[in-house]
Design a protein around this motif. Structure first.
Motif, mmCIF file in Angstrom:
data_model
loop_
_atom_site.group_PDB
_atom_site.id
_atom_site.type_symbol
_atom_site.label_atom_id
_atom_site.label_comp_id
_atom_site.label_asym_id
_atom_site.label_seq_id
_atom_site.Cartn_x
_atom_site.Cartn_y
_atom_site.Cartn_z
ATOM 1 N N UNK A 255 0.839 -1.187 0.000
ATOM 2 C CA UNK A 255 0.000 0.000 0.000
ATOM 3 C C UNK A 255 0.880 1.244 0.000
ATOM 4 N N UNK A 256 0.463 2.243 -0.743
ATOM 5 C CA UNK A 256 1.199 3.505 -0.778
ATOM 6 C C UNK A 256 1.065 4.240 0.552
ATOM 7 N N UNK A 257 2.038 5.086 0.842
ATOM 8 C CA UNK A 257 2.035 5.896 2.066
ATOM 9 C C UNK A 257 1.459 7.278 1.782
ATOM 10 N N UNK A 258 0.744 7.824 2.746
ATOM 11 C CA UNK A 258 0.166 9.150 2.607
ATOM 12 C C UNK A 258 1.257 10.207 2.746
ATOM 13 N N UNK A 259 1.493 10.951 1.673
ATOM 14 C CA UNK A 259 2.540 11.969 1.687
ATOM 15 C C UNK A 259 1.987 13.334 2.075
ATOM 16 N N UNK A 260 0.824 13.684 1.555
ATOM 17 C CA UNK A 260 0.274 15.019 1.814
ATOM 18 C C UNK A 260 -1.244 14.978 1.711
ATOM 19 N N UNK A 261 -1.911 15.885 2.405
ATOM 20 C CA UNK A 261 -3.376 15.885 2.440
ATOM 21 C C UNK A 261 -3.943 17.220 1.973
ATOM 22 N N UNK A 262 -5.158 17.160 1.451
ATOM 23 C CA UNK A 262 -5.955 18.344 1.078
ATOM 24 C C UNK A 262 -5.172 19.341 0.228
ATOM 25 N N UNK A 263 -4.462 18.827 -0.769
ATOM 26 C CA UNK A 263 -3.707 19.694 -1.675
ATOM 27 C C UNK A 263 -4.636 20.289 -2.724
ATOM 28 N N UNK A 264 -4.336 21.514 -3.146
ATOM 29 C CA UNK A 264 -5.007 22.046 -4.321
ATOM 30 C C UNK A 264 -4.458 21.328 -5.543
ATOM 31 N N UNK A 265 -5.122 21.506 -6.665
ATOM 32 C CA UNK A 265 -4.640 20.845 -7.884
ATOM 33 C C UNK A 265 -3.242 21.304 -8.235
ATOM 34 N N UNK A 266 -2.965 22.595 -8.157
ATOM 35 C CA UNK A 266 -1.617 23.096 -8.467
ATOM 36 C C UNK A 266 -0.592 22.538 -7.494
ATOM 37 N N UNK A 267 -0.932 22.501 -6.197
ATOM 38 C CA UNK A 267 0.007 21.951 -5.211
ATOM 39 C C UNK A 267 0.248 20.469 -5.463
ATOM 40 N N UNK A 268 -0.796 19.766 -5.812
ATOM 41 C CA UNK A 268 -0.664 18.337 -6.095
ATOM 42 C C UNK A 268 0.283 18.099 -7.262
ATOM 43 N N UNK A 269 0.064 18.790 -8.365
ATOM 44 C CA UNK A 269 0.892 18.583 -9.555
ATOM 45 C C UNK A 269 2.338 18.932 -9.266
ATOM 46 N N UNK A 270 2.566 20.036 -8.560
ATOM 47 C CA UNK A 270 3.940 20.418 -8.238
ATOM 48 C C UNK A 270 4.615 19.347 -7.369
#
Length: 809
Positions: free
Chosen positions: A689-704
């Motif tokens: 299972x993948x590990x949770x790296x970050x939560x509640x990111x905006x789309x721009x933050x996610x892509x970056x």
């Protein structure tokens, strides 16, 4: 004793004169060899057909040794102590060493004179010349050398058959179960295996041109090239003629000091009968040579037999055998789907290891071979599947390198006394790992156990790790493999470093993988921009971002599958896979797909495969974000991105996780506030299972964040290391990764961002570029010497209304 004459100049003779030089022998040494060159590495002979030169394989002649090459010895006069050569010359000796080797066995069947053998560089030159006008070839013999010869014919573009008298391949190394798995692997590459039959006749036309081979069951195997590789016979004719004792079934009889029935004559290598056995492996032959050199220089060494264990890779299949092939008990593991067979033979109390067989996965070999005849430190099943740690506690008398007879104690002593710091140093000091190389993993473990930090060298041609090579290419602007190996490596490269460097160059410069020199670096799939299947055909996988496709495009895929008779399957990654394409059909198929707006799905590459998605908030009553839109954006952003291993991704539109994002290298799950990002997951043999790296990111933050995650992984991972294994090996783990790509703790985020932008800006579809380039299209033929001829061995039958491959039996 002033003069030693050696008759024969093969690897055993080379080891003999090399050992003499190391011992400081001051007398004269003359070596007389039939071949026109000094000794060369016969183990690597097939690489000659793959591009290596004769000089690359040739061993250096030790200083002070006189060689007479291209010269055949016709007689030995033991009373006068000289040998007579075919040109009438006479060479006197004080001590004679026979190292005449062996000759290929060619059965006495009609037409055998039209066949080739697989023994010398000249033999390979003749085979290569004959293959230019041939479409099919057959190898008689399914042992070690026979499979190597079959691989050579296959590499020359011939449809290849193997004829083996025994019921299964490699009968001396594997049992029936292992033989079945090995056969499955080999037939999956498109070769035909005819087991349990002999040869009746090599058939030729009135002009002497071979047309096929007839087997003992009456089958006619079509072929224009026939190669006999059905064993060898010791060349003992000189010994017989001069009255030396020879064995009933051949071989010059020697005592434990390698001395023949004449005290002034020694015999070593494949011509010698030592302890009632003629040895055909490099390890025992080297040991004989060293014993003879020691005895001649006043030593007391004896030859006490040899370990006949073997570990090699034939036709891409790992095969290993060690110790006995029977025992009171055995532990067997077989996975016919994965093509893996492993078996251990143990004593009746399961406490002593007697031997083992591995096919498809030779991982246990290095750990377990030194324990043959010894008490096992754990249960056989534990050692077979997870016993790598046992290697670290090897007793000093356990043999680590069978080729050069080097034990664990000798290696430990060399490390401690000489301060050795890497595998290269151990090789140079002890000779371990310098021949077949199968013990190198064990050398690394012994070094680590001794407290040494082992080199992370990619392979023998580069002392740098993959991550270090990535930085060298990036910082110094290297654009070709030739430039990189000339400035930062050595030799010509291998099948480990070439694809790795090709991937690095593609990651950084995004050029076409078949452009110029890069074409020669690729593995089979990348070389043809398609996945090779078990029957030698290829699959076609157009990119379908997010699984979203228009009816018009669906119709085009259906028409292509219908017109080319392809098997059609919707994959788990929401793509449509078309199976059964012959190599010459690939450009025609892709022309139609590209014209319809499709591009390569990179199913063949170490690159992004798919970004799977559910329908998300657009259609689903539970969806909270547009998962399809994000999946398409991510797939189009990262398409063609080359990496150390394949990459898979998914986007789920809510916590119900229909896209299975947590089983992917990077997965995204929608929340009411944005997106949660998971990294380091995978399915496969060891699901994670993948590990949770970050939560509640905006789309721009996610892509970056994904940009930086991928580029940091590509920059620092080892060869063929999946993101899951990379994350587990990362110093500091997930917390460190978060610091690097989200907090910029190393100050590299701007560089990672720029690197991704360069990739996006320079991306071009590989298949479109290939279709526009006649030079690249020239490689898509079934046979180099018959460009318009389809492979006749590819046969299909019908199943559930579609084609399925019919494998030769």
């Amino acid at each position: 004793m002033n003069k030693i004459v050696v008759v024969g100049y093969g690897p055993a003779a080379h080891r003999f004169v090399e050992t003499l030089a190391r011992k400081g022998f001051a007398g004269a040494v003359t070596v007389i060899g039939e071949e026109p060159r000094p000794a060369y590495d016969r183990v690597a002979l097939t690489s000659y057909l793959a591009g290596a030169s004769a000089e690359d394989l040739t061993y250096p002649v030790p200083g002070g040794v006189v060689t007479r090459l291209g010269t055949r010895v016709t007689a030995v006069d033991r009373r006068a102590r000289h040998v007579v050569t075919a040109d009438g010359g006479v060479e006197p000796y004080d001590v004679l060493v026979l190292a005449t080797g062996s000759a290929p066995f060619v059965p006495s069947v009609p037409g055998a004179g039209h066949a080739f053998v697989y023994r010398t560089i000249e033999d390979l030159d003749a085979i290569r010349a004959a293959a230019k006008d041939a479409a099919e070839g057959v190898v008689v013999g399914g042992g070690l050398l026979g499979l190597e010869a079959a691989d050579a014919l296959r590499g020359l573009g011939l449809r290849t058959h193997i004829v083996e008298l025994s019921p299964w391949l490699m009968p001396r190394q594997v049992d029936e179960g292992g033989g079945a798995v090995l056969r499955s692997h080999i037939e999956g590459l498109g070769l035909s295996v005819h087991a349990g039959v002999g040869v009746e006749e090599v058939v030729a036309d009135d002009g002497g041109r071979v047309t096929g081979l007839r087997t003992s069951d009456g089958t006619m195997v079509g072929a224009q090239v026939v190669v006999f590789s059905a064993g060898v016979r010791p060349r003992d004719e000189l010994a017989r003629a001069c009255g030396l004792e020879v064995g009933e079934r051949g071989g010059v009889v020697v005592d434990p000091g390698m001395r023949t029935s004449d005290p002034n004559v020694y015999a070593i290598g494949e011509c010698a009968l030592a302890g009632g056995t003629v040895y055909g492996l490099v390890g025992p032959c080297n040991a004989m040579a060293e014993v003879a050199a020691d005895r001649i220089t006043g030593g007391t060494a004896v030859f006490e037999g040899a370990d006949l264990s073997t570990k090699l890779k034939l036709l891409g299949v790992e095969v290993a055998q060690f110790g006995a092939m029977s025992g009171a008990l055995d532990v067997t593991y077989m996975d016919p789907v994965a093509g893996v067979y492993k078996k251990l033979f143990v004593s009746d109390d399961a406490g002593t290891l007697l031997g083992g067989i591995c096919v498809g996965d030779a991982g246990p070999y290095s750990t377990l071979r030194p324990y043959v005849g010894k008490r096992l430190p754990a249960s056989p099943s534990d050692l077979l599947f997870s016993g790598s740690g046992a290697t670290l506690d090897l007793p000093d008398d356990a043999q680590v390198c069978s080729c050069n007879n080097v034990g664990a104690g000798e290696i430990r002593a060399a490390v401690a006394e000489r301060g050795l710091r890497d595998v290269a140093g151990v090789k140079a000091c002890t000779g371990a790992g310098t021949t077949c190389g199968s013990c190198v993993p064990m050398l690394k473990q012994l070094l680590e156990r001794s407290g040494v930090e082992v080199s992370k060298a990619l392979c023998e041609h580069f002392t740098h790790s993959r991550a270090e090579l990535f930085d060298i290419v990036r910082v110094r602007g290297v654009t070709t493999f030739s430039e990189l190996i000339a400035r930062h490596g050595q030799g010509r490269g291998c099948d480990i470093c070439k694809p790795v460097v090709a991937s690095i160059l593609a990651s950084l410069h995004n050029g076409h993988v078949l452009e110029g020199e890069r074409a020669a670096l690729q593995d089979t799939n990348d070389a043809f921009l398609a996945n090779i299947q078990k029957n030698g055909t290829y699959s076609v996988v157009p990119r379908i971002p997010g699984g979203e496709i228009t009816p018009d495009k669906l119709i085009v895929i259906g028409e292509v599958a219908r017109d080319f008779g392809l098997y059609t399957k919707i994959t788990g990654g929401q793509r449509i896979d078309l199976f059964g394409a012959r190599v010459e059909q690939l450009p025609e198929i892709w022309r139609r797909l590209v014209d319809a707006g499709f591009e390569s799905g990179h199913a063949y590459g170490k690159a992004l495969r798919t970004v799977k998605s559910c329908v998300g908030s657009t259609w689903c009553r539970y969806g909270v974000q547009d998962s399809v839109g994000l999946a398409i954006a991510l797939e189009l952003r990262y398409r063609g991105l080359r990496s150390p291993h394949k990459l898979k991704s998914a986007v789920s539109g809510c916590a119900r996780e229909c896209a299975e994002a947590r089983s992917k290298d990077f997965g995204v799950i929608a929340t009411e506030q944005g997106w949660n990002l998971y990294v380091g997951g995978n399915g496969g043999f060891r699901p994670r299972h993948a590990d949770l790296l970050a939560t509640d990111l905006t789309t721009d933050e996610l892509i970056r964040t994904v940009d930086r995650f991928l580029m940091f992984y590509i920059r620092t991972a080892d060869r063929l290391q999946r993101t899951s294994a990379w994350l587990e090996s990362l110093d500091g783990g997930l917390a460190h990764l978060r610091e690097v790509i989200m907090e910029d703790s190393l100050g590299i985020c701007a560089d990672l961002d720029a690197q991704m932008e360069r990739h996006i800006a320079t991306y071009a579809d590989e298949w479109r570029a290939t279709l526009d380039d006649p030079d690249k299209l020239g490689r898509f033929v079934s046979f180099v010497n018959a460009p318009g001829v389809p492979d006749p061995s590819i046969v299909f039958s019908a199943e559930r209304g579609q084609i399925r491959p019919v494998m030769a039996r």
